[in-house]
Design a protein around this motif. Structure first.
Motif, PDB file in Angstrom:
ATOM      1  N   SER A 979      16.394 -23.320 -30.866  1.00 44.85           N
ATOM      2  CA  SER A 979      16.217 -24.782 -29.237  1.00 44.85           C
ATOM      3  C   SER A 979      15.400 -25.452 -29.143  1.00 44.85           C
ATOM      4  O   SER A 979      15.246 -26.755 -28.834  1.00 44.85           O
ATOM      5  N   THR A 980      13.892 -24.581 -29.258  1.00 44.18           N
ATOM      6  CA  THR A 980      12.775 -25.573 -28.861  1.00 44.18           C
ATOM      7  C   THR A 980      12.640 -26.827 -29.926  1.00 44.18           C
ATOM      8  O   THR A 980      11.724 -27.573 -29.305  1.00 44.18           O
ATOM      9  N   LEU A 981      12.463 -26.008 -31.045  1.00 43.17           N
ATOM     10  CA  LEU A 981      12.132 -27.230 -31.750  1.00 43.17           C
ATOM     11  C   LEU A 981      12.984 -28.422 -31.984  1.00 43.17           C
ATOM     12  O   LEU A 981      12.617 -29.281 -31.893  1.00 43.17           O
ATOM     13  N   SER A 982      14.045 -28.648 -31.506  1.00 44.34           N
ATOM     14  CA  SER A 982      15.232 -30.125 -30.791  1.00 44.34           C
ATOM     15  C   SER A 982      14.907 -30.797 -29.928  1.00 44.34           C
ATOM     16  O   SER A 982      15.030 -31.347 -29.900  1.00 44.34           O
ATOM     17  N   LEU A 983      14.529 -29.407 -29.135  1.00 43.66           N
ATOM     18  CA  LEU A 983      14.155 -30.161 -27.949  1.00 43.66           C
ATOM     19  C   LEU A 983      12.587 -31.055 -27.816  1.00 43.66           C
ATOM     20  O   LEU A 983      13.218 -32.612 -27.901  1.00 43.66           O
ATOM     21  N   ILE A 984      11.514 -30.146 -28.500  1.00 41.00           N
ATOM     22  CA  ILE A 984      10.582 -31.488 -28.903  1.00 41.00           C
ATOM     23  C   ILE A 984      10.841 -32.779 -29.737  1.00 41.00           C
ATOM     24  O   ILE A 984      10.322 -33.254 -29.518  1.00 41.00           O
ATOM     25  N   LEU A 985      11.447 -32.542 -30.722  1.00 37.22           N
ATOM     26  CA  LEU A 985      11.752 -33.157 -31.849  1.00 37.22           C
ATOM     27  C   LEU A 985      12.895 -34.935 -30.811  1.00 37.22           C
ATOM     28  O   LEU A 985      12.568 -35.677 -31.541  1.00 37.22           O
TER      29      LEU A 985
END
Length: 1971
Positions: A979-985
């Motif tokens: 979830s964090t990775l998709s938020l960052i992207l």
């Protein structure tokens, strides 16, 4: 994501995705498309072009995010540039239509922006192909700009920049319109828009000539306005614009364009005047002087001044180094005038002056430092010196009496002071950078640099005096040979001019600065200077009271000298400590009563002097505690204590004293407080425990004082914040290339920058940033800084009640102070409390009672919501530390809950940023803060905040906090990774590029995520693959970001990915990204590039290098890396960067990267690397004539011979580095040594010229080091003869390596010669300069090492040629003979010890080699004599010529031997344990003084071993028989010291020769044993070998042997030491040398035993032989007693060697019987030598034992036979089958068989059994043939001689076993014969019925044994058995009778088991077989 990799967008896959995934998918497709378009054929593209364009236009309409729109635009442009262009006009119209759209909704904005970006990209790529459409397009864009918001204005400016770039001169019709639009944007309120406008104007000025002609003034004014309120990025961009425009104007006047177009010409003076106007008057400009300006009240804002300063640097850099060389004088006078009296406004306050001086220094440092080569820098230094001289004349005129009309006034001098400060500091920096290459400059009397600087030391201005002192400091560090003369000169002037106040302060500053330089000069200063300085300081302090006019200056000077002296360390101070402590004691009153009387007595002036003196004393003691901590014994601390209570008492009374005597005491009392606080912070708090409460109260008063109005948070808080959190704040807190000037913007307009005059005592401290001048802050800020630091310590040590009350008191004072002061007080209190928490946390203390929590939380929570972001950072850090110290989970959870609640309710930026960071900090210090539920809540809140579109700040802080949580949660975070990775992207793809700080925080989050995933990223599962793709996608987005710091983040993320999953990182694109940013103007980006490079070259150096070259060759115009990569590869570019770079950390990374590249690639690319090094070093050849040549003229390629490099440098097409600095050249020389070492570990052909030439002929691509020998020698020569001392050292080291590695390689064309021989002239020429009188000792020492290596190498055999180098050593020997007086007094005494010992070591090496050669020659000669006796005469002639080297040394041997012995005695004294220190000679040794003994130890350690060996050889050569004990004294002119060996001192008793020899013997033996018995891990092989060889030499002659032989304990001790050496050192050469010494010790013992026997025989001549005593170990010594026995010690040692080489000798090691015929282990050559040596020693041992008794004879027989058997079984058959050996062995066995002793016979049979069974017949058969018959005969005799005991019985049984084994081994045809031999013997052992009953047990046992064996043999060989029985009836009858009686006895016992086993079996067998 794989579905995105196609030429057309996969719409089916695209439509199935959610919004966020769609954005990722599109970006991935566009990334792929960009690569694939460039690689696809034009026909294929045209086929699908229409569809691709449709897809791209539809994406344009779907609101693409910033990175996507940029990529989309690039792809459209590439598509049209490769494919057809007919539809491009429609696309342009479509974009213009989108821009014209009236839709102003936020959702439509991205489409408009994308259209703007597309237009820019299309015009940039297609340019003039698009015809005149640009006029409409530009008009349309400019129209849109009027209503655009900041993002729109930003994109429009960048798009216009691209349009201008693509169209070039064709865009002229629009230039004015664009100029107008960009002007307004240059002062936009958005900083990003200002930057974009500056870039647009920078592009415009390339073609728009009006910008640098008619409109130049207005462009300048505009830039000045743009600097107002700017940030760092704006200043970089706008200064680049301004500098470039002005440089363009200056250059254009030389061009023809100007004359054609009748353009206004601009002179250099006008351009600089324009910049000067901005610097002095700011943006109000020169066109209209406002009223303020005329009144003189307005002051230029600092950001304008800093911006203009950067523009100066750009201006000069653009014009280039050659221009600067030609126009330096003009530039210098202009820049210095900025701080001169002609512009008094710039320097009207001290604060302004300090800031302006910094700017001027920055301009000079940056331009001179990076643009000029060393030669030009020397010229610049002369110009600066000229300027100083002119100003000095003005000052002289003021100080001299003369005509008052014409004389300049004090105001002129005061105004010129700032110019002088800048000039002196730059002169110092220049010389510091030049190092010893500046020697010609200082020797040039016409420049008179030293005289000028020293004469300016008495200038009326204190700032100038300090700057002159600092300049001398820089000169001394650069040229250590000037340190002592300068110190002497200043001390002399200080003593002479004691009555001038300027001279006292000026020269004391100079002396202090010079003392501060000593720690940077390894050679030091003479020890005696310490005494002179202490006496002078004492004198100044004592005489201060005599003259009130000078009291203040003398007091300050006295203590300054004392404090500076402390930096020299304990060796200088220990002798003067009591005097210093006495002065310290006197400076304070003894009791508080005396302090009271003192108060009532003084006046304002006496108090000023008193406070100055006491502050100085405190500073001196602080310096003592810092630099001489090893002297802080309990006794010294007790002596330091008494004045402290009084010093603290005075602290409490300062405010009342200040009230009484007024403002003159304000600064002195502030300085006093600061000094006391600094000292107390260093001392252990227990020392002043009684005064803690008093101090705390004073600290609280200082922190809340009412007279501090300015809040300088930027110097107080950063050390108390976490370094990572500072990234959130102003980029100014991060390191940049402009830190030196940007620092003043951090402090705010009202606060002065640091400067030396604020604290003269800092002049001797080490500058924080290496070479730059110390920059102490003004006293008020320094006081607060030291008060906060001390508060932390004191508060932790007071009682809990005091702690609580002080905290409440501080909180009250915050509450009750008014507006602006409240912030100041809050800042101070927060700093103090944070300091306390930091101290308590680091010392694992506790907070105290519960009540303290409340005020602590009030303070921290208040600060967490402060408007100052630094305060919020410090408060968040403080909260986390508070929780850490309390260590209570519920308290921590409570803190987190408070922040949760605040974040949910608050809407203001301040609260949200502060509390979000608090959550992250709590996690950092306390791990996961408990439950996963807690973690989920934290992450949820931070997710929400990071999507807050209203405030970039909230996003930045929330994301930063998230990165801290990811970092600290570790594996707990795995569930949130996706979830964090998709938020960052999602954020990376949507946040506007104008919010760079948000992107930086996103980068930190991504980096933390990659670290958390770690090696898991290598996995192949779908989930991991998706995560990895997302990480790579995130990196790609960040790489495209325009902000440099975001790009740096991208690089460090890729670096992490490369570490964890190297296969998935595209190395080619990573390397291209690194190369492009290698020379970025952002320091942090360059650091990231180098850190990444350093990591990847460790694994893939060759690939990185190839990618860089490929990229450079076919790079696109928007990706131009450093141009030099094309010519000299990445390696050359890195060397170039190393030469230009000033950041130390970055330079270290470059060096490491290049070292890794050499390790992996040097052997493969040998020519390339050597050429690179040669080009860098070639600039050393002619320092005085190197001119920087215009590269366009360098057409000729070097085709001449190698010598051309030495004479001419203009023969290369491309010079990798023009005029490289000395430090770069030193690195190049080190690289050459590394390359040689790499080749050594590679192919042997590198050091074999014949092989190398053969392989080169076979394949011309082969390359070997030996083929480059000429280049290697030339490089070493160039470096060794340079001006720079460091380079000379490196050159000599390189030469040493070359000599050692290449000395033995033969010259194929001249047999009998070696290849180095042809270079002897070069070697001699390289060495000669190192022996001149002015060469520093370290260079001479290194040269001595090369000399001895060269002579020892045997390269030169001709005596006359040898003499050249030998003569150099002779000259140095004469120099050291002249005694200490003749040696240089410039350096510390230990430096002369280093030189003397280096000379003695070199001579020792030469002597050792000479003796060895003579030894070999003598042996050769003996052989010749044996074989060819008539040629004896000729042989003698040969010997005399070879003997030449020894002959050369022989002349000086008398002198040398004495010096060697003296050096050894020194070494022996220095290695004594510390408890014997009192017995050491007070005045030191022969070559060291008592005071410098510690420093000298190292030099003795480096040289003693070879000197020891040489001395031992010399003593051996004299045979310890010297006719005259004083021999050679005639040659020795050095004064005789009491410690010099074997020379009677003064009138003491003269020793007898015997005593002298004994002393010498014990000296050598003692040193050797001391060293060998406690070998340290760092003991070198050279030392151990030399030591063992010395012992060998010593024991080569009879006298020392008799000493060892007669002292058994000594021999045993030596053997034990050698045993330890063998155990701890695996080297075969060391073990062999040790064994040789053992052999000699045994030989000595043998001689001693023989001598005793002989003398006993002589004494007892008449008596009979039998009565003589038996000498030797053994009978009368009670056996071989461990620890006392020589024989036992030797056995231990030899067995140790044998078992190590032959483990099978030890059954415990092999886990099986000792002797077994397993596979034999073959020994190495060294192993053979060791075993052989050990056996030889063992064979010698019996002679040391007393004569043997018969009792031990058998034991010996058994041992001997065992040894023979081991030899037969374990040695190879080639050896054992040698006839003579075999015969001797067989004889021995035969003889032993005849012996009567049954024990010996048993062993003999057993050993023979193993020999007979040996698998190889060649070995065993001869023994069988020779010995079988003897065994049979022996056994046949048994019938006559019956066995009487068990031993004799066993012997017979073993014999039978041997015969039975023989039957089994024998071939078929011989078997019958053998069986026929055994059977009669066995039957003869049988007893008949009658005798059986009465027979002895032994005979019965023999009977049973025989019967049993017969029953086994019968069935086995039945036919032979039957025939024999038939032939001999008597035997048959005897056998039958025995069987019958056996059966009967079995029946009687009737146990069924027995019957079944034996009786039944045998009866059946016999029946079936015989009867």
């Amino acid at each position: 994501m794989e579905l995105a990799h196609s030429l057309l967008l996969n719409e089916e896959a695209y439509n199935q995705l959610g919004e966020v995934q769609k954005a990722e998918f599109v970006f991935e497709w566009l990334k792929f498309l960009e690569k694939v378009l460039l690689a696809t054929s034009r026909a294929d593209i045209r086929e699908k072009q229409k569809r691709i364009v449709e897809q791209l236009i539809s994406l344009l309409n779907s609101s693409p995010g910033p990175p996507t729109r940029k990529l989309l635009a690039q792809n459209l442009a590439i598509l049209y540039s490769i494919g057809d262009t007919f539809s491009v006009y429609q696309t342009i119209d479509k974009c213009n239509e989108l821009i014209r759209s009236k839709d102003d909704s936020p959702s439509y904005l991205p489409t408009k922006l994308a259209a703007v970006v597309c237009l820019g990209s299309l015009y940039k790529k297609l340019g003039r192909l698009l015809g005149n459409t640009f006029i409409d397009t530009v008009g349309n864009i400019l129209k849109a700009m009027k209503s655009a918001e900041s993002q729109g204005r930003y994109e429009i400016m960048l798009s216009l920049q691209n349009i201008l770039n693509g169209l070039g001169a064709a865009a002229a019709p629009c230039h004015r319109d664009i100029y107008k639009a960009a002007r307004s944007c240059l002062t936009d309120r958005s900083m990003a828009v200002r930057c974009a406008a500056a870039k647009c104007l920078l592009e415009l000025q390339k073609e728009a000539t009006f910008m640098w002609s008619t409109d130049m003034d207005s462009v300048a004014t505009l830039c000045f306005k743009s600097f107002e309120g700017s940030n760092y990025d704006v200043r970089i961009a706008v200064s680049k614009l301004l500098g470039t425009v002005l440089a363009r104007a200056v250059i254009s006047k030389q061009g023809t364009a100007a004359s054609r177009q009748n353009i206004r010409r601009v002179s250099l003076e006008e351009a600089m005047e324009l910049l000067g106007t901005g610097f002095l008057r700011g943006s109000s400009g020169f066109l209209r002087a406002s009223g303020d300006m005329l009144k003189g009240t307005s002051s230029v804002s600092r950001d304008v001044r800093v911006g203009v300063t950067q523009a100066y640097v750009v201006f000069v850099s653009t014009l280039g180094g050659h221009w600067l060389e030609r126009n330096f004088a003009t530039l210098l006078s202009h820049v210095l005038s900025l701080v001169s009296q002609s512009h008094p406004k710039a320097i009207q306050t001290q604060m302004d002056a300090v800031c302006c001086r910094r700017c001027v220094s920055f301009i000079l440092r940056t331009t001179i430092g990076s643009l000029l080569g060393e030669k030009a820098q020397i010229a610049a230094a002369k110009d600066i010196c000229q300027a100083i001289w002119k100003l000095k004349k003005v000052a002289d005129a003021v100080m001299s009496e003369g005509n008052l009309e014409t004389r300049p006034g004090p105001a002129d001098v005061a105004a010129s002071q700032h110019v002088l400060v800048c000039a002196l500091q730059e002169l110092g920096n220049l010389i510091y950078g030049l190092g010893t290459t500046a020697a010609p400059l200082l020797q040039d009397s016409s420049a008179g640099i030293l005289d000028n600087v020293i004469s300016i030391i008495i200038h009326p201005s204190i700032s100038v005096r300090l700057a002159a002192g600092w300049c001398l400091h820089c000169i001394a560090v650069a040229l250590p040979s000037y340190l002592t003369p300068l110190l002497d000169r200043c001390l002399e002037r200080l003593t002479m001019l004691k009555s001038s106040s300027e001279a006292v302060t000026g020269f004391s500053f100079a002396v202090a600065a010079l003392l501060g330089a000593v720690k940077h000069c390894p050679l030091g200063i003479p020890h005696g200077k310490g005494k002179i300085i202490v006496m002078l300081a004492e004198d100044l302090l004592c005489s201060a009271a005599q003259n009130s006019r000078l009291s203040l200056q003398r007091t300050q000077a006295g203590w300054l000298l004392m404090a500076a002296l402390m930096t020299l360390g304990s060796s200088f101070i220990s002798h003067h400590l009591s005097r210093v402590l006495r002065l310290w004691k006197c400076v304070f009153p003894i009791s508080s009563k005396d302090l009271e009387t003192e108060r009532s007595r003084g006046d304002s002036f006496t108090w000023q002097v008193t406070l100055e003196g006491r502050a100085g004393a405190l500073c001196a003691i602080k310096s003592f505690v810092t630099h001489c901590d090893d002297l802080l014994t309990d006794e010294v601390i007790q002596r330091l204590l008494p004045p402290l209570p009084c010093a603290i008492d005075l602290l409490t009374q300062l405010s009342s004293i200040q009230k009484t005597y007024g403002s003159p005491l304000k600064t002195p009392s502030m300085i006093y407080r600061q000094r006391l606080y600094e000292l107390l912070a260093l001392l252990p708090p227990e020392i002043y425990a009684g005064s803690l409460c008093v101090i705390l109260k004073e600290l609280a008063t200082d922190l809340t004082a009412s007279d501090i109005q300015m809040a300088a948070s930027t110097f107080l808080l950063p050390p108390l914040c976490h370094q990572d959190d500072l990234l959130l704040l102003s980029p100014l807190l991060q390191e940049t290339d402009h830190r030196f000037i940007e620092e003043q913007l951090l402090l705010g307009n009202g606060i002065a920058c640091g400067s030396l005059e604020y604290d003269p005592f800092s002049i001797y401290e080490h500058g924080i940033e290496g070479n730059s001048v110390p920059k102490p802050l003004p006293p008020m800020f320094s006081l607060i800084s030291s008060a906060t630091r001390l508060f932390g310590i004191v508060c932790a040590h007071v009682g809990e009640t005091q702690r609580l009350s002080v905290l409440e008191l501080l909180l009250d004072s915050i509450k009750h102070s008014k507006a602006s002061r409240q912030q100041v007080v809050q800042l101070h209190v927060l700093s103090a409390f944070s300091s306390f928490l930091k101290y308590v946390a680091s010392s694992r203390g506790n907070l105290g009672s519960e009540e303290i929590k409340r005020p602590a939380l009030t303070l921290l929570m208040g600060a967490l919501e402060s408007a100052n972001p630094l305060m919020r950072c410090a408060a968040a850090e403080g909260l986390a530390r508070l929780a850490q110290v309390i260590g209570d989970g519920s308290f921590t959870a409570g803190l987190a809950q408070v922040s949760f609640d605040k974040l949910k309710s608050a809407r203001d930026v301040v609260t949200r940023t502060g509390h979000s960071l608090a959550l992250g900090s709590l996690h950092r210090y306390l791990g996961g803060v408990g439950s996963s539920q807690h973690l989920n809540a934290c992450i949820g809140i931070l997710y929400t905040l990071s999507q807050d579109g209203t405030s970039p700040d909230v996003r930045t802080w929330a994301l930063h906090s998230l990165s801290l949580i990811i970092d600290s949660s570790g594996p707990l975070y795995h569930v949130h990774v996706e979830s964090t990775l998709s938020l960052i992207l999602m954020l990376l793809l949507t946040v506007p590029p104008t919010h760079a700080e948000v992107h930086q925080s996103l980068g930190r989050c991504l980096n933390a995520l990659i670290t958390t995933l770690g090696p898991e990223l290598q996995g192949n599962s779908t989930a991991v693959s998706a995560l990895r793709t997302s990480c790579l996608l995130g990196c790609a987005v960040m790489q495209d970001n325009p902000d440099c710091l975001v790009q740096a983040q991208a690089i460090s993320c890729l670096q992490q990915l490369h570490m964890f999953a190297p296969r998935y990182v595209n190395l080619s694109s990573l390397v291209s990204c690194l190369c492009v940013n290698l020379c970025s103007s952002y320091l942090l980006l360059r650091r990231a590039v180098l850190a990444c490079l350093r990591q990847i070259v460790q694994r893939e150096a060759a690939e990185v290098s190839e990618h860089a070259v490929i990229l450079a060759k076919d790079s696109r115009e928007d990706l131009i890396p450093d141009a030099s990569i094309r010519e000299v590869g990445l390696e050359g570019a890195l060397l170039n960067l190393l030469d230009k770079e000033s950041d130390q950390r970055l330079c270290q990374d470059i060096r490491e990267t290049l070292s890794h590249m050499i390790t992996s690639m040097a052997v493969g690319k040998l020519s390339f690397w050597l050429k690179l090094c040669k080009d860098v070093l070639a600039s050393s050849t002619d320092f005085t004539t190197v001119a920087s040549v215009d590269t366009t003229q360098e057409d000729e390629v070097d085709k001449g011979d190698d010598a051309s490099v030495l004479t001419c440098r203009n023969d290369e097409k491309y010079q990798p580095i023009a005029n490289p600095r000395w430090s770069t050249r030193v690195f190049a020389a080190e690289c050459v040594c590394k390359i040689i070492n790499q080749c050594e570990n590679s192919d042997s052909a590198h050091f074999d010229i014949i092989l190398a030439q053969e392989m080169k002929e076979r394949d011309s691509r082969n390359d070997f080091l030996v083929l480059h020998l000429a280049d290697l020698i030339r490089m070493a020569f160039m470096a060794a003869t340079d001006q720079s001392d460091q380079l000379r050292l490196s050159g000599l080291q390189t030469l040493l390596v070359i000599v050692r590695k290449f000395a033995t390689i033969p010259e194929p064309e001249f047999p009998g010669h070696v290849i180095l021989e042809q270079y002897q002239a070069n070697v001699g020429a390289a060495l000669r300069p190192a022996f001149t009188s002015d060469t520093p000792p370290d260079v001479t020492a290194k040269a001595c090492q090369v000399c001895s290596a060269w002579i020892a190498s045997g390269v030169v055999s001709d005596l006359n040629d040898l003499r050249r180098v030998h003569q150099l050593l002779v000259s140095s020997l004469m120099k050291i003979q002249a005694g200490k007086e003749a040696l240089s007094q410039l350096y510390n005494e230990s430096a002369s010890a280093m030189e003397i010992l280096a000379v003695l070591k070199a001579w020792a090496e030469v002597y050792i080699i000479a003796v060895e050669r003579q030894k070999k020659q003598t042996e050769k000669q003996k052989q010749i004599t044996k074989t060819v006796s008539p040629m004896e005469e000729n042989a003698r002639d040969v010997s005399s010529s070879i003997d030449g080297l020894l002959g050369l040394v022989q002349t000086d041997l008398g002198t040398l031997s004495k010096l060697w012995l003296a050096a050894l005695q020194d070494f022996a004294l220095l290695t004594l344990p510390s408890e014997f220190a009192s017995q050491l000679p007070l005045e030191g040794g022969a070559f060291y003084t008592a005071e410098t003994s510690e420093n000298a130890k190292l030099h003795y350690h480096n040289s003693w071993a070879l000197i020891l060996h040489a001395t031992a050889l010399w003593l051996t050569s004299t045979g310890f028989i010297v006719t005259d004990p004083d021999e050679g004294a005639t040659n020795l002119s050095r004064p005789v010291t009491p410690t010099t060996m074997c020379q009677g001192s003064s009138g003491s008793t003269v020793k007898s020769p015997e005593d002298v020899y004994t002393d010498r013997f014990h000296l050598i033996l003692g040193i050797s044993v001391e060293f060998l018995c406690s070998l340290r891990s760092d003991a070198t092989m050279e030392s151990i070998t030399a030591c063992l060889h010395a012992l060998q030499a010593l024991l080569d002659v009879p006298w020392p042997r008799s000493k060892i032989g007669s002292d058994q304990d000594l021999g045993v001790e030596l053997l034990n030491v050698l045993h330890r050496v063998i155990l701890t050192r695996e080297s075969p050469s060391i073990q062999l040398a040790s064994l040789e010494v053992v052999r000699q010790i045994i030989y000595a013992a043998q001689e001693h035993v023989k001598e005793k026997r002989r003398s006993a025989e002589v004494d007892d001549g008449a008596a009979e032989k039998e009565t003589l005593p038996e000498f030797g170990e053994g009978k009368d010594t009670g056996g071989l007693v461990p620890g006392r026995s020589l024989v036992f010690a030797t056995l231990e040692l030899c067995v140790c060697i044998l078992v190590r080489q032959l483990p099978e000798l030890n059954p415990k090691l092999t886990g099986s019987p000792g002797v077994k015929a397993a596979k034999v282990q073959i020994l190495s050559e060294d192993g053979n030598k060791l075993v052989s040596a050990a056996l030889i020693i063992l064979s010698e041992l019996p002679e040391v034992c007393s004569p043997e008794d018969g009792a031990h004879q058998e034991l010996d027989e058994i041992s001997l036979l065992t040894a023979i058997t081991v030899f037969i079984l374990s040695t190879s058959p080639e050896v054992t089958t040698i006839q003579c050996l075999q015969e001797r062995c067989i004889e021995k066995f035969k003889a032993t068989l005849e012996l009567k002793d049954p024990v010996v016979q048993i062993k003999c049979y057993q050993l023979l059994l193993s020999v007979f069974q040996y698998p190889n017949p060649a070995v065993s058969y001869p023994y069988i043939h020779s010995l079988a018959s003897s065994i049979v005969r022996k056994l046949q005799e048994t019938d006559k001689i019956k066995p009487e005991d068990a031993a004799e019985l066993q012997a017979i049984q073993e014999g039978i076993k041997v015969l039975e084994a023989l039957v089994a081994i024998a071939e078929e045809q011989h078997r019958a014969q053998l069986v026929a031999g055994i059977l009669p013997i066995l039957i003869s052992f049988l007893l008949d019925e009658n005798t059986l009953g009465s027979a002895s047990t032994t005979m019965r046992s023999l009977h049973d044994f025989a019967l049993q064996n017969l029953m086994q043999i019968g069935p086995q060989y039945s036919s032979i058995f039957k025939n024999l029985m038939a032939s001999f009836p008597a035997m048959k009858a005897r056998l039958e009778a025995a069987i019958k009686s056996n059966q009967e006895s079995i029946k009687i016992k009737t146990t069924p088991k027995h019957i079944k086993n034996s009786g039944k079996n045998s009866s059946i067998q016999l029946k079936t077989n015989f009867f």
